[in-house]
Design a protein around this motif. Sequence first.
Motif, PDB file in Angstrom:
ATOM      1  N   GLN A  24     -32.040 -48.603 -45.426  1.00 21.62           N
ATOM      2  CA  GLN A  24     -31.680 -50.007 -45.484  1.00 21.62           C
ATOM      3  C   GLN A  24     -31.766 -50.507 -46.928  1.00 21.62           C
ATOM      4  O   GLN A  24     -32.659 -50.135 -47.688  1.00 21.62           O
ATOM      5  CB  GLN A  24     -32.633 -50.821 -44.602  1.00 21.62           C
ATOM      6  N   HIS A  25     -30.833 -51.376 -47.266  1.00 23.43           N
ATOM      7  CA  HIS A  25     -30.797 -51.906 -48.626  1.00 23.43           C
ATOM      8  C   HIS A  25     -31.860 -52.994 -48.803  1.00 23.43           C
ATOM      9  O   HIS A  25     -31.966 -53.914 -47.986  1.00 23.43           O
ATOM     10  CB  HIS A  25     -29.418 -52.487 -48.926  1.00 23.43           C
ATOM     11  N   ASN A  70     -27.312 -53.871 -41.805  1.00 20.62           N
ATOM     12  CA  ASN A  70     -28.183 -53.240 -42.799  1.00 20.62           C
ATOM     13  C   ASN A  70     -29.132 -52.267 -42.096  1.00 20.62           C
ATOM     14  O   ASN A  70     -30.346 -52.435 -42.082  1.00 20.62           O
ATOM     15  CB  ASN A  70     -28.962 -54.300 -43.576  1.00 20.62           C
ATOM     16  N   ILE A  81     -21.619 -53.752 -44.735  1.00 19.54           N
ATOM     17  CA  ILE A  81     -22.825 -54.582 -44.714  1.00 19.54           C
ATOM     18  C   ILE A  81     -22.444 -55.926 -45.327  1.00 19.54           C
ATOM     19  O   ILE A  81     -21.913 -55.979 -46.442  1.00 19.54           O
ATOM     20  CB  ILE A  81     -23.960 -53.929 -45.509  1.00 19.54           C
TER      21      ILE A  81
END
Length: 491
Positions: A24-25, A70, A81
């Motif tokens: 996940q960012h 995400n 996203i």
Amino acid sequence: MKNTRNHIIILVITIVGVLNSFAQHDLNGYWEDNYGMHYYVRQIDNTVYWFGEHNDGVWAGVFKGTLTNNTQRAILGNQPITIRGNIYDLPKGKGQTQADLGLNVLSANEMRKNFGPFSPTVFRKKMKPRNLPGIRSAAYTSDGITGLWKGNDGGIYYMRQIGNNVFWYGEKISGSVVNFSNIAIGAISGNAISIVWADVPKGRNVGNGSLSLKLLGNRITKTSGSGFGGSSWVKINQAEIDVSVFNTIIGGAASKVSLHLNTYAAVGGSPRWYKPNDAYVILPEQWGGKYILNLPEINQIRKTRDFHYYVNDLNSSRYGVTAEVKPKSSINFLLRNRGLIQKQPILQLAIRLETDGTEIIGRCTSCPSSDKGAPDVHISPKGNPDFPIIYVNIPLISSRGKISYGEIETYFDADIQAGGVCKIADGLCEKITKYKEIIRNEIDKGFKASFNDSNVRRNFENSINLIIPAEIQCKVTNVFMEGNKVVVEYN
């Protein structure tokens, strides 16, 4: 068997590395757009907050949006996203709009605009610079919530009300350190305000939560909520006055200032060369009138020769004295009640001096001739000006509800050319060189003696306060400079 285990370990490490690359960012941090504006982004689960601002106060605003896809699965599946939310301008900048804004998240370090009437199109995460925009006055205000507020936590809050919606950005700055910065978004019903808030990474804190507040006139108080330092806020009223207005009013009085420096009697001999009480500064009557300067002669004995030096008819220029209100550049003063730095306005008088090469004249007893063996001394310009200048700095402050002035400082911007003198007598060179400071000290004493008089202070305050709007006279609480404006805060 051993090789098989090694291959399995290598395969597991490789798979973990690949999965981590699709993690996940994390969007938390400092970002800049393709115009160089600053963004302090805070991600809490799938909610993204930011505060953005322009270096020059052209724009400032808060954003709240929802992050979708995400997840590792979405990233592995190459699904887009996105962030979709709303941006609201705040009075730390000049903008007064609100708009939908959509963003595509390309990575943890890059986003691009998808839709919305917002000029920037590319956003990149970067190292946060040391020099970030500081406190500003409110670019606009109105009755009610919109405007600048001061919290009992030492913070300055830029608030805006749009219909029943309420937004703010708050920050506390101590020197170059941003102690905290937060945004809030909520609604008002009657005098009850409900908000959610989140710290953003311009400052150090990482809290978030909700608050219930009550609006009573120009005061907001917290009624419930935890984790937030402030509990009350008072609205700061401000008026901006163009600096040219101050310059026009003060310039009329300053044009009557003149300076005469002389200790030399052209006839006679020692001690009759010395002429006391012929050095003075003349101020306009409302500033105290004439003040006599006590300038001594310079004397040095070398063997049988007695050297004497005198100021020789040094006067302010026929072009007069200029007056200008400007920010104090050498020292920014700390407003301790706020924990922030602002630029103090200085009324600067620039007194130009006319020179002809014999500003300090030498005489000698027991010399073949009184004017031989005692070289004259030239007071020359220093730096760019083509004339020596005496600067008198009068800081403008708030006092007893009025604009007044603080401690006066004087500077003599000139060089004393004493090369010839330094060759003829021990100690004389140092005395001549220090004479510039003696002149400065006497002029400084003259201005301070005049401006410390209660009548002069009252006259000055009355003339200055004619500039400010009638409705805020006798209500001034602070005065500072921002650009070419003098900002006056009042109750």
